[in-house]
Design a protein around this motif. Sequence first.
Motif, mmCIF file in Angstrom:
data_model
loop_
_atom_site.group_PDB
_atom_site.id
_atom_site.type_symbol
_atom_site.label_atom_id
_atom_site.label_comp_id
_atom_site.label_asym_id
_atom_site.label_seq_id
_atom_site.Cartn_x
_atom_site.Cartn_y
_atom_site.Cartn_z
ATOM 1 N N GLU A 1 39.885 34.341 80.905
ATOM 2 C CA GLU A 1 39.288 34.732 82.175
ATOM 3 C C GLU A 1 37.776 34.708 81.991
ATOM 4 N N ILE A 2 37.104 34.005 82.859
ATOM 5 C CA ILE A 2 35.659 33.866 82.750
ATOM 6 C C ILE A 2 34.991 34.998 83.524
ATOM 7 N N GLN A 3 34.073 35.636 82.841
ATOM 8 C CA GLN A 3 33.347 36.728 83.485
ATOM 9 C C GLN A 3 31.985 36.860 82.838
ATOM 10 N N ARG A 4 30.972 36.935 83.654
ATOM 11 C CA ARG A 4 29.626 37.139 83.122
ATOM 12 C C ARG A 4 29.452 38.596 82.741
ATOM 13 N N CYS A 5 28.570 38.797 81.802
ATOM 14 C CA CYS A 5 28.279 40.143 81.328
ATOM 15 C C CYS A 5 27.452 40.887 82.367
ATOM 16 N N ILE A 6 27.926 42.049 82.761
ATOM 17 C CA ILE A 6 27.247 42.869 83.762
ATOM 18 C C ILE A 6 25.855 43.266 83.279
ATOM 19 N N ILE A 7 25.752 43.662 82.033
ATOM 20 C CA ILE A 7 24.469 44.129 81.504
ATOM 21 C C ILE A 7 23.461 42.986 81.438
ATOM 22 N N HIS A 8 23.912 41.800 81.036
ATOM 23 C CA HIS A 8 22.990 40.676 81.004
ATOM 24 C C HIS A 8 22.569 40.271 82.417
ATOM 25 N N GLN A 9 23.474 40.386 83.374
ATOM 26 C CA GLN A 9 23.117 40.127 84.767
ATOM 27 C C GLN A 9 22.048 41.124 85.227
ATOM 28 N N LEU A 10 22.236 42.372 84.869
ATOM 29 C CA LEU A 10 21.269 43.401 85.243
ATOM 30 C C LEU A 10 19.912 43.123 84.604
ATOM 31 N N ARG A 11 19.913 42.824 83.317
ATOM 32 C CA ARG A 11 18.649 42.517 82.630
ATOM 33 C C ARG A 11 17.976 41.292 83.234
ATOM 34 N N ASN A 12 18.770 40.314 83.628
ATOM 35 C CA ASN A 12 18.220 39.106 84.233
ATOM 36 C C ASN A 12 17.523 39.406 85.556
ATOM 37 N N CYS A 13 18.073 40.293 86.357
ATOM 38 C CA CYS A 13 17.445 40.580 87.646
ATOM 39 C C CYS A 13 16.226 41.496 87.492
ATOM 40 N N PHE A 14 16.051 42.104 86.332
ATOM 41 C CA PHE A 14 14.859 42.935 86.098
ATOM 42 C C PHE A 14 13.566 42.133 86.185
ATOM 43 N N LYS A 15 13.632 40.840 85.916
ATOM 44 C CA LYS A 15 12.409 40.044 85.957
ATOM 45 C C LYS A 15 11.832 39.942 87.367
ATOM 46 N N TYR A 16 12.626 40.302 88.368
ATOM 47 C CA TYR A 16 12.156 40.275 89.748
ATOM 48 C C TYR A 16 11.682 41.643 90.239
ATOM 49 N N VAL A 17 11.798 42.665 89.383
ATOM 50 C CA VAL A 17 11.523 44.044 89.794
ATOM 51 C C VAL A 17 10.258 44.556 89.116
ATOM 52 N N SER A 18 9.436 45.212 89.888
ATOM 53 C CA SER A 18 8.202 45.792 89.375
ATOM 54 C C SER A 18 8.517 46.874 88.340
ATOM 55 N N TYR A 19 7.663 46.980 87.345
ATOM 56 C CA TYR A 19 7.868 47.955 86.280
ATOM 57 C C TYR A 19 7.970 49.385 86.829
ATOM 58 N N LYS A 20 7.194 49.684 87.865
ATOM 59 C CA LYS A 20 7.200 51.055 88.396
ATOM 60 C C LYS A 20 8.533 51.421 89.056
ATOM 61 N N HIS A 21 9.350 50.424 89.432
ATOM 62 C CA HIS A 21 10.650 50.695 90.058
ATOM 63 C C HIS A 21 11.831 50.433 89.129
ATOM 64 N N LYS B 127 18.602 49.477 100.317
ATOM 65 C CA LYS B 127 17.443 50.149 99.731
ATOM 66 C C LYS B 127 16.426 49.164 99.142
ATOM 67 N N TRP B 128 16.902 48.116 98.451
ATOM 68 C CA TRP B 128 16.013 47.281 97.648
ATOM 69 C C TRP B 128 15.777 45.860 98.149
ATOM 70 N N GLU B 129 16.607 45.343 99.037
ATOM 71 C CA GLU B 129 16.512 43.926 99.379
ATOM 72 C C GLU B 129 15.182 43.535 100.005
ATOM 73 N N SER B 130 14.602 44.400 100.807
ATOM 74 C CA SER B 130 13.319 44.047 101.432
ATOM 75 C C SER B 130 12.210 43.918 100.387
ATOM 76 N N GLU B 131 12.307 44.701 99.327
ATOM 77 C CA GLU B 131 11.277 44.674 98.297
ATOM 78 C C GLU B 131 11.546 43.641 97.195
ATOM 79 N N TYR B 132 12.829 43.493 96.823
ATOM 80 C CA TYR B 132 13.202 42.601 95.724
ATOM 81 C C TYR B 132 14.379 41.704 96.134
ATOM 82 N N PRO B 133 14.156 40.783 97.055
ATOM 83 C CA PRO B 133 15.270 39.959 97.563
ATOM 84 C C PRO B 133 15.909 39.066 96.497
#
Length: 158
Positions: free
Chosen positions: A4-24, A54-60
């Motif tokens: 069963e193919i499944q991406r790692c949740i934690i790696h997905q989360l870390r990957n989307c961090f590059k779009y989020v400001s450090y303060k958030h 909550k977040w889509e307007s700031e980090y789409p």
Amino acid sequence: PKAEIQRCIIHQLRNCFKYVSYKHLKEFSRDFKAVYQAASEEIARDKFEGLRKKWESEYPFAIKSWDNNWDILSPFYKYPEEVRKIMYTTNIIEGFHRQLRKVTKSKAIFPSDESLEKMLFLVSKNIMKKWTLRYRNWDMVLNQLMIMYPERVEKFIK
């Protein structure tokens, strides 16, 4: 073929961090914790929709990343909590890979594929000798896996 193919949740989360400001970052990751720790996919989807508001307007792009990958992230939710914890706690696997890289990195070239396989086999045996701790709640994990995949697991139980 039964994988069963499944991406790692934690790696997905870390990957989307590059779009989020450090303060958030802390607040954003805390909000996502409710998504990946949800008891079922339906609850996770509801939590994600709240997070989206909550977040889509700031980090789409961070939100879009989850939308685009939801179908290969969601198989995670069919597993019981004990099994999911192992799936998103990858330190053991990452440590194993780090030790394999450490050995192969020092060699510029291997004479053959077979020599590489032999070296990795021997290194793996040495690494496994050091594995003395039992995984917490392993009995629960093993029972859950035996219920979900009896034909796959039982042949390895002695």
